[in-house]
Design a protein around this motif. Structure first.
Motif, PDB file in Angstrom:
ATOM      1  N   SER A  76      34.302  28.312  36.637  1.00  0.00           N
ATOM      2  CA  SER A  76      33.606  28.897  37.512  1.00  0.00           C
ATOM      3  C   SER A  76      33.794  28.184  38.953  1.00  0.00           C
ATOM      4  O   SER A  76      33.399  28.906  40.023  1.00  0.00           O
ATOM      5  CB  SER A  76      32.218  29.202  37.072  1.00  0.00           C
ATOM      6  OG  SER A  76      31.513  28.336  36.935  1.00  0.00           O
ATOM      7  N   GLU A  77      33.857  26.944  38.773  1.00  0.00           N
ATOM      8  CA  GLU A  77      33.703  25.962  40.097  1.00  0.00           C
ATOM      9  C   GLU A  77      35.284  26.087  40.574  1.00  0.00           C
ATOM     10  O   GLU A  77      36.242  26.250  40.018  1.00  0.00           O
ATOM     11  CB  GLU A  77      33.460  24.751  39.499  1.00  0.00           C
ATOM     12  CG  GLU A  77      31.914  24.625  39.024  1.00  0.00           C
ATOM     13  CD  GLU A  77      30.787  25.207  40.294  1.00  0.00           C
ATOM     14  OE1 GLU A  77      31.043  24.695  41.136  1.00  0.00           O
ATOM     15  OE2 GLU A  77      29.938  25.745  39.698  1.00  0.00           O
ATOM     16  N   VAL A  78      35.294  25.450  41.838  1.00  0.00           N
ATOM     17  CA  VAL A  78      36.559  25.131  42.564  1.00  0.00           C
ATOM     18  C   VAL A  78      37.322  24.150  41.653  1.00  0.00           C
ATOM     19  O   VAL A  78      36.582  23.278  41.237  1.00  0.00           O
ATOM     20  CB  VAL A  78      36.289  24.813  43.943  1.00  0.00           C
ATOM     21  CG1 VAL A  78      37.467  24.319  44.520  1.00  0.00           C
ATOM     22  CG2 VAL A  78      35.596  25.868  44.878  1.00  0.00           C
ATOM     23  N   GLY A  80      39.627  24.699  39.276  1.00  0.00           N
ATOM     24  CA  GLY A  80      40.205  25.497  38.237  1.00  0.00           C
ATOM     25  C   GLY A  80      40.352  24.955  36.870  1.00  0.00           C
ATOM     26  O   GLY A  80      39.793  24.024  36.235  1.00  0.00           O
ATOM     27  N   ARG A 122      42.319  30.051  33.008  1.00  0.00           N
ATOM     28  CA  ARG A 122      42.548  29.852  34.395  1.00  0.00           C
ATOM     29  C   ARG A 122      41.476  30.581  35.196  1.00  0.00           C
ATOM     30  O   ARG A 122      40.812  31.469  34.687  1.00  0.00           O
ATOM     31  CB  ARG A 122      43.576  30.561  35.013  1.00  0.00           C
ATOM     32  CG  ARG A 122      44.719  29.735  34.682  1.00  0.00           C
ATOM     33  CD  ARG A 122      46.277  30.309  35.227  1.00  0.00           C
ATOM     34  NE  ARG A 122      46.376  31.945  35.097  1.00  0.00           N
ATOM     35  CZ  ARG A 122      47.097  32.678  36.025  1.00  0.00           C
ATOM     36  NH1 ARG A 122      47.457  32.263  37.022  1.00  0.00           N
ATOM     37  NH2 ARG A 122      46.976  33.923  35.696  1.00  0.00           N
ATOM     38  N   SER A 123      40.733  30.171  35.879  1.00  0.00           N
ATOM     39  CA  SER A 123      39.695  30.787  36.821  1.00  0.00           C
ATOM     40  C   SER A 123      40.018  32.013  37.545  1.00  0.00           C
ATOM     41  O   SER A 123      41.446  32.098  37.533  1.00  0.00           O
ATOM     42  CB  SER A 123      39.197  29.794  37.756  1.00  0.00           C
ATOM     43  OG  SER A 123      40.180  29.495  38.953  1.00  0.00           O
ATOM     44  N   GLU A 124      39.255  32.614  37.845  1.00  0.00           N
ATOM     45  CA  GLU A 124      39.324  34.241  38.560  1.00  0.00           C
ATOM     46  C   GLU A 124      40.201  33.949  39.724  1.00  0.00           C
ATOM     47  O   GLU A 124      41.200  34.691  40.025  1.00  0.00           O
ATOM     48  CB  GLU A 124      37.978  34.764  38.693  1.00  0.00           C
ATOM     49  CG  GLU A 124      38.222  36.183  39.623  1.00  0.00           C
ATOM     50  CD  GLU A 124      36.904  37.071  39.541  1.00  0.00           C
ATOM     51  OE1 GLU A 124      37.140  37.778  40.398  1.00  0.00           O
ATOM     52  OE2 GLU A 124      35.874  36.429  39.379  1.00  0.00           O
ATOM     53  N   THR A 125      39.712  32.892  40.399  1.00  0.00           N
ATOM     54  CA  THR A 125      40.677  32.571  41.671  1.00  0.00           C
ATOM     55  C   THR A 125      42.006  32.252  41.315  1.00  0.00           C
ATOM     56  O   THR A 125      42.845  32.753  42.177  1.00  0.00           O
ATOM     57  CB  THR A 125      39.863  31.281  42.360  1.00  0.00           C
ATOM     58  OG1 THR A 125      38.461  31.705  42.644  1.00  0.00           O
ATOM     59  CG2 THR A 125      40.562  30.811  43.612  1.00  0.00           C
ATOM     60  N   GLU A 126      42.306  31.529  40.403  1.00  0.00           N
ATOM     61  CA  GLU A 126      43.670  31.035  39.939  1.00  0.00           C
ATOM     62  C   GLU A 126      44.408  32.510  39.707  1.00  0.00           C
ATOM     63  O   GLU A 126      45.643  32.572  40.022  1.00  0.00           O
ATOM     64  CB  GLU A 126      43.705  30.108  38.992  1.00  0.00           C
ATOM     65  CG  GLU A 126      43.340  28.821  39.220  1.00  0.00           C
ATOM     66  CD  GLU A 126      42.923  27.720  38.145  1.00  0.00           C
ATOM     67  OE1 GLU A 126      43.767  26.684  37.980  1.00  0.00           O
ATOM     68  OE2 GLU A 126      42.331  28.058  37.182  1.00  0.00           O
ATOM     69  N   ARG A 127      43.862  33.158  38.899  1.00  0.00           N
ATOM     70  CA  ARG A 127      44.373  34.428  38.311  1.00  0.00           C
ATOM     71  C   ARG A 127      44.731  35.109  39.535  1.00  0.00           C
ATOM     72  O   ARG A 127      45.854  36.021  39.544  1.00  0.00           O
ATOM     73  CB  ARG A 127      43.626  35.231  37.526  1.00  0.00           C
ATOM     74  CG  ARG A 127      43.627  34.430  36.083  1.00  0.00           C
ATOM     75  CD  ARG A 127      42.927  35.316  35.002  1.00  0.00           C
ATOM     76  NE  ARG A 127      41.719  36.056  35.304  1.00  0.00           N
ATOM     77  CZ  ARG A 127      40.633  35.590  35.433  1.00  0.00           C
ATOM     78  NH1 ARG A 127      40.323  34.385  35.052  1.00  0.00           N
ATOM     79  NH2 ARG A 127      39.442  36.449  35.589  1.00  0.00           N
ATOM     80  N   THR A 128      44.012  35.307  40.619  1.00  0.00           N
ATOM     81  CA  THR A 128      43.851  36.490  41.669  1.00  0.00           C
ATOM     82  C   THR A 128      44.945  35.756  42.827  1.00  0.00           C
ATOM     83  O   THR A 128      45.386  36.471  43.566  1.00  0.00           O
ATOM     84  CB  THR A 128      42.780  36.904  42.358  1.00  0.00           C
ATOM     85  OG1 THR A 128      41.933  35.796  42.454  1.00  0.00           O
ATOM     86  CG2 THR A 128      42.019  37.787  41.159  1.00  0.00           C
ATOM     87  N   ALA A 129      45.340  34.783  42.619  1.00  0.00           N
ATOM     88  CA  ALA A 129      46.136  33.894  43.979  1.00  0.00           C
ATOM     89  C   ALA A 129      47.672  34.141  43.534  1.00  0.00           C
ATOM     90  O   ALA A 129      48.178  34.625  42.745  1.00  0.00           O
ATOM     91  CB  ALA A 129      46.148  32.287  43.816  1.00  0.00           C
TER      92      ALA A 129
END
Length: 129
Positions: A76-78, A80, A122-129
């Motif tokens: 959940s943190e920056v 990944g 992977r984090s959500e940010t990694e998946r949506t990048a």
């Protein structure tokens, strides 16, 4: 009628040690009114908001085969998946399998100190990048 999950229970050789490991992994905590102590046969930890709980129960036998159920963890943190992998290895997890792909997708299979497998995704940010 419907039901909800009260908590997830893990058999352990050392309930206290397992509760401490998983509390670090998940940023969970003991119940302040009933803190876990070394030698306790049952140790409960809870998410910060109290909606998720894990119970560790001391049993005499060690893990024998692959888990039939396991946790998939999403950072959940920056930073990944790979940064979280480093943190988990530093606090006592061991790497069992690496399913990361060259394109950045995939996951890593880890084991806790008693050999219970879990995955870091992977984090959500990694998946949506």
């Amino acid at each position: 009628m419907t039901v909800s999950i009260s908590h997830t229970t893990f058999d352990s050789l050392d309930a206290y040690a397992q509760s401490k490991f998983w509390a670090q992994v998940l940023d969970f905590h003991d119940d302040p009114a009933d803190p876990n102590q070394p030698g306790d046969d049952e140790c409960m930890i809870s998410s910060p908001d109290g909606t998720q709980r894990l119970l560790f129960i001391t049993v005499p036998d060690s893990k024998q085969v692959k888990n039939r159920v396991h946790l998939d963890l999403e950072p959940s943190e920056v930073g990944g998946r790979d940064l979280e992998l480093e943190r988990l290895l530093a606090i006592g997890a061991t790497q069992v399998d690496d399913q990361r792909r060259p394109d950045g997708t995939g996951w890593v299979v880890l084991a806790d100190p008693e050999g219970n497998e879990f995955c870091i995704l992977r984090s959500e940010t990694e998946r949506t990048a």
